[in-house]
Each structure stands twice: as C-alpha cells, then as structure tokens.
Design an enzyme around this catalytic site. Sequence first.
Site, PDB file in Angstrom:
ATOM      1  N   ASP A  28      37.722  36.702  35.301  1.00 17.21           N
ATOM      2  CA  ASP A  28      37.877  38.207  34.963  1.00 17.21           C
ATOM      3  C   ASP A  28      37.272  38.218  33.770  1.00 17.21           C
ATOM      4  OD1 ASP A  28      38.648  38.626  37.946  1.00 17.21           O
ATOM      5  OD2 ASP A  28      40.903  38.117  37.441  1.00 17.21           O
ATOM      6  N   ASP A  52      35.240  41.494  42.419  1.00 21.65           N
ATOM      7  CA  ASP A  52      36.080  42.455  42.520  1.00 21.65           C
ATOM      8  C   ASP A  52      36.297  43.687  42.883  1.00 21.65           C
ATOM      9  OD1 ASP A  52      37.785  40.292  42.153  1.00 21.65           O
ATOM     10  OD2 ASP A  52      38.389  40.422  39.356  1.00 21.65           O
TER      11      ASP A  52
END
Length: 165
Positions: free
Chosen positions: A124, A142
């Site tokens: 991330d 995501d």
Amino acid sequence: MSRFLKRNALPWLLLSAIVIVLDQASKRWVLTHLPEYTDIVVIPGFWNWFRTYNTGAAFSFLANSGGWQIWLFSALAVIVSGVLIHMMARTPRNDWRTALPFALIIGGAIGNVIDRIQHGHVIDFIKWYAGSYVWPAFNIADAAIVGGAIGVILFQVLAPKKQGE
C-alpha cells in the site's frame, strides 16, 4: 462454448488487465523509489505517498493472524473473480453498468493476489488525510475494488435495470 462466442461482456476483462498492469507497475515503482513507513507529501494536508504493507484484508482485517489469512484472502479473491467472470460471460457486451464494476473488482482482486503470493503481503502506498483524520493506506487495486463495489451498489442495487433495458 457457444456462449463465449456470443457478444458477451468478456472483452471488458481487458479493463481488468489494465488495472492489474497499472497496479503492479505502480507497486514496482513504490518498491524502488519510496522509503518504507515515511510520509512523502504530494498535496499538503490531503495526500502523501507512504509505503507500507498489509498482510490482512481491507483496513488490515486479520493482519496479525500468522500467515494463513494470506491464502484465505487469495482463494476468496480467485473464487470471487471466477464467479464474476462467469457472470460476465452471461452479460451482454453493451451492459456497461454490470461489466464495468465487475471488471474493476476482478482487476483489483487479482492485483492484490499477485502481491500476496509474490511478497506475502499487499503493498500500500496512497495515504489520504484531512486534519487529524487519516484514511488507511491503499493502492490502485484497492481503489479499483472500491470503485467496482460502488458501481455494483449504484447500478445493481440502488438503480437496477428496468425490464427490457
């Protein structure tokens, strides 16, 4: 086999492939250019690059569970993607309100599966915030999953197609 020769929504899987390529390319860039756990300001007060890792699912669900969750979430993503591909095979090609969200979810799910299998975690790096509120770090996969889920809610749940559409 004849259903695959019909004008179904399977060509929308090209969008899934684009999401996967963008996701993996961005993560490769992150791994080579961003330091771990260090904020790099992009837009002050709103957006930072922040390289971090998630062994769990959304919002780090089950992140500290010893590793088995990586295989569970990978299997779930593959199963969900398979179901959505099957549904796309039964969807008319011009039904973008169904095909677009499904393609985004598939691309995002597979992008994160690649991370889980290759690295043992999801990479991330996008961090949004306003004042003291910080949204959990996320990635392109995501964002595609969330965008696809919003599309399913908007187009299938809140505003389903009328008969004959």
